[in-house]
Design a protein around this motif. Structure first.
Motif, mmCIF file in Angstrom:
data_model
loop_
_atom_site.group_PDB
_atom_site.id
_atom_site.type_symbol
_atom_site.label_atom_id
_atom_site.label_comp_id
_atom_site.label_asym_id
_atom_site.label_seq_id
_atom_site.Cartn_x
_atom_site.Cartn_y
_atom_site.Cartn_z
ATOM 1 N N GLU A 250 0.835 -1.192 0.000
ATOM 2 C CA GLU A 250 0.000 0.000 0.000
ATOM 3 C C GLU A 250 0.878 1.252 0.000
ATOM 4 O O GLU A 250 2.075 1.192 0.278
ATOM 5 C CB GLU A 250 -0.932 -0.004 1.212
ATOM 6 N N TYR A 251 0.265 2.370 -0.303
ATOM 7 C CA TYR A 251 1.003 3.632 -0.354
ATOM 8 C C TYR A 251 1.611 3.933 1.022
ATOM 9 O O TYR A 251 0.915 3.980 2.044
ATOM 10 C CB TYR A 251 0.065 4.764 -0.781
ATOM 11 N N GLY A 252 2.939 4.124 1.064
ATOM 12 C CA GLY A 252 3.631 4.433 2.310
ATOM 13 C C GLY A 252 3.905 3.247 3.198
ATOM 14 O O GLY A 252 4.446 3.410 4.302
ATOM 15 N N GLU A 253 3.565 2.034 2.759
ATOM 16 C CA GLU A 253 3.761 0.839 3.581
ATOM 17 C C GLU A 253 5.092 0.183 3.231
ATOM 18 O O GLU A 253 5.404 -0.038 2.054
ATOM 19 C CB GLU A 253 2.608 -0.144 3.335
ATOM 20 N N SER A 254 5.874 -0.162 4.234
ATOM 21 C CA SER A 254 7.172 -0.788 4.003
ATOM 22 C C SER A 254 7.026 -2.310 3.980
ATOM 23 O O SER A 254 6.071 -2.878 4.523
ATOM 24 C CB SER A 254 8.174 -0.379 5.085
ATOM 25 N N TYR A 255 8.023 -2.970 3.406
ATOM 26 C CA TYR A 255 8.028 -4.431 3.384
ATOM 27 C C TYR A 255 8.261 -4.994 4.785
ATOM 28 O O TYR A 255 7.840 -6.117 5.088
ATOM 29 C CB TYR A 255 9.093 -4.932 2.409
ATOM 30 N N TYR A 256 8.913 -4.244 5.632
ATOM 31 C CA TYR A 256 9.105 -4.657 7.022
ATOM 32 C C TYR A 256 7.758 -4.765 7.736
ATOM 33 O O TYR A 256 7.519 -5.697 8.507
ATOM 34 C CB TYR A 256 10.013 -3.657 7.743
ATOM 35 N N GLU A 257 6.860 -3.818 7.456
ATOM 36 C CA GLU A 257 5.528 -3.867 8.056
ATOM 37 C C GLU A 257 4.718 -5.049 7.536
ATOM 38 O O GLU A 257 3.943 -5.665 8.269
ATOM 39 C CB GLU A 257 4.778 -2.560 7.774
ATOM 40 N N ILE A 258 4.929 -5.383 6.249
ATOM 41 C CA ILE A 258 4.144 -6.471 5.647
ATOM 42 C C ILE A 258 4.586 -7.826 6.155
ATOM 43 O O ILE A 258 3.774 -8.640 6.604
ATOM 44 C CB ILE A 258 4.258 -6.409 4.114
ATOM 45 N N PHE A 259 5.900 -8.093 6.116
ATOM 46 C CA PHE A 259 6.393 -9.441 6.368
ATOM 47 C C PHE A 259 6.913 -9.664 7.790
ATOM 48 O O PHE A 259 6.898 -10.795 8.271
ATOM 49 C CB PHE A 259 7.505 -9.770 5.366
ATOM 50 N N SER A 260 7.371 -8.617 8.470
ATOM 51 C CA SER A 260 7.896 -8.796 9.828
ATOM 52 C C SER A 260 6.856 -8.473 10.900
ATOM 53 O O SER A 260 6.679 -9.205 11.867
ATOM 54 C CB SER A 260 9.143 -7.934 10.043
#
Length: 282
Positions: free
Chosen positions: A187-197
């Motif tokens: 999503e806009y402004g969302e990091s991969y760290y937030e998604i997977f970690s």
């Protein structure tokens, strides 16, 4: 005399189905394979990484395989294409560089409409899968963006065979239009760290269609023999774009391709520019 005539008729009746079955089996053994190497230009945009367009050179490798099947009375052919592309791009001020790589595999079933011995039209469904990455060396927080999407597409092809002073050529135009599929995107402004970690991912797997991912791959090729080698030259226009999760992406590739073709019979090799019209997939 009557016994001989009866034996001849019975033998003819049994031989004809066997001969037709043999022809059907032989048809599926003919395979067209080609390997093309390309170089050209790519225009890349990914607003997850940067709002600027990046442009630069691109290289591509494409391997294609076609053969006939027994579907619909032997009028359906299969086409499998595997290609790898990589580009090295810069922004307009040449202050940052971005690297783009994508692997594509597609598989299509084409019904062959034989208009004449020289011209035919192919049409049918296609499965198209893509995976890759974009890396921007200027970003420190989110330097890369993963690319993963697939679709069901409509595929069409026109093949025309002609001669110039007894010299044979085969001209082909193909277009693949994705109709519906799925795509991964943060999503806009969302990091991969937030998604997977942190497991805080939102809507990261999205439905795509013509309204949010209008894309099109077009290919033009020309085959011609040089001694015992069949050469192929072509031009590929690959338009991939999307607008999901308030993020815009596109890749506009223009590549000139060159390579060779091998028309094979699964039991022995062939050195013709095209196979017999009744059995050739191309």
């Amino acid at each position: 005399m009557k016994q001989s005539l009866l034996t001849f008729i019975l033998g003819l009746l049994f031989c004809l189905p066997a001969h037709a079955q043999e022809d059907s089996l032989q048809t599926t053994r003919y395979v067209m394979r080609s390997t093309l190497f390309g170089a050209g230009y790519n225009n890349v945009l990914d607003t997850y990484l940067t709002p600027l367009e990046y442009t630069g050179p691109e290289i591509r490798i494409m391997h294609e395989r076609m053969r006939m099947t027994r579907l619909m009375k032997g009028n359906v052919s299969t086409q499998s294409i595997f290609q790898v592309q990589a580009s090295y791009t810069e922004n307009i001020s040449q202050t940052a560089k971005m690297y783009y790589g994508l692997i594509n595999w597609s598989y299509a079933l084409h019904y062959q409409f034989r208009i004449s011995d020289q011209f035919k039209i192919l049409a049918g469904p296609m499965i198209d899968l893509n995976g890759g990455v974009i890396y921007n060396e200027r970003n420190s927080n989110n330097p890369a963006q993963a690319k993963a999407y697939g679709s069901i597409a409509a595929s069409g092809m026109a093949i025309y065979k002609f001669h110039i002073r007894q010299y044979p050529f085969v001209l082909r135009y193909q277009a693949n239009l994705p109709l519906m599929g799925v795509m991964f995107s943060p999503e806009y402004g969302e990091s991969y760290y937030e998604i997977f970690s942190l497991n805080n991912g939102g809507k990261n797997v999205l439905f795509t269609s013509l309204h949010n991912a209008p894309s099109l791959r077009q290919l033009i090729t020309l085959d011609f023999p040089i001694r015992k080698t069949i050469m192929r030259v072509g031009y590929l226009c690959d338009i991939q774009q999307s607008k999901v999760n308030n993020l815009k992406t596109h890749s506009y590739s223009h590549d000139f391709m060159i390579g060779f073709v091998r028309n094979l019979y699964l039991l022995k090799g062939k050195n013709k520019i095209s196979m017999p019209e009744k059995v050739t997939p191309f």
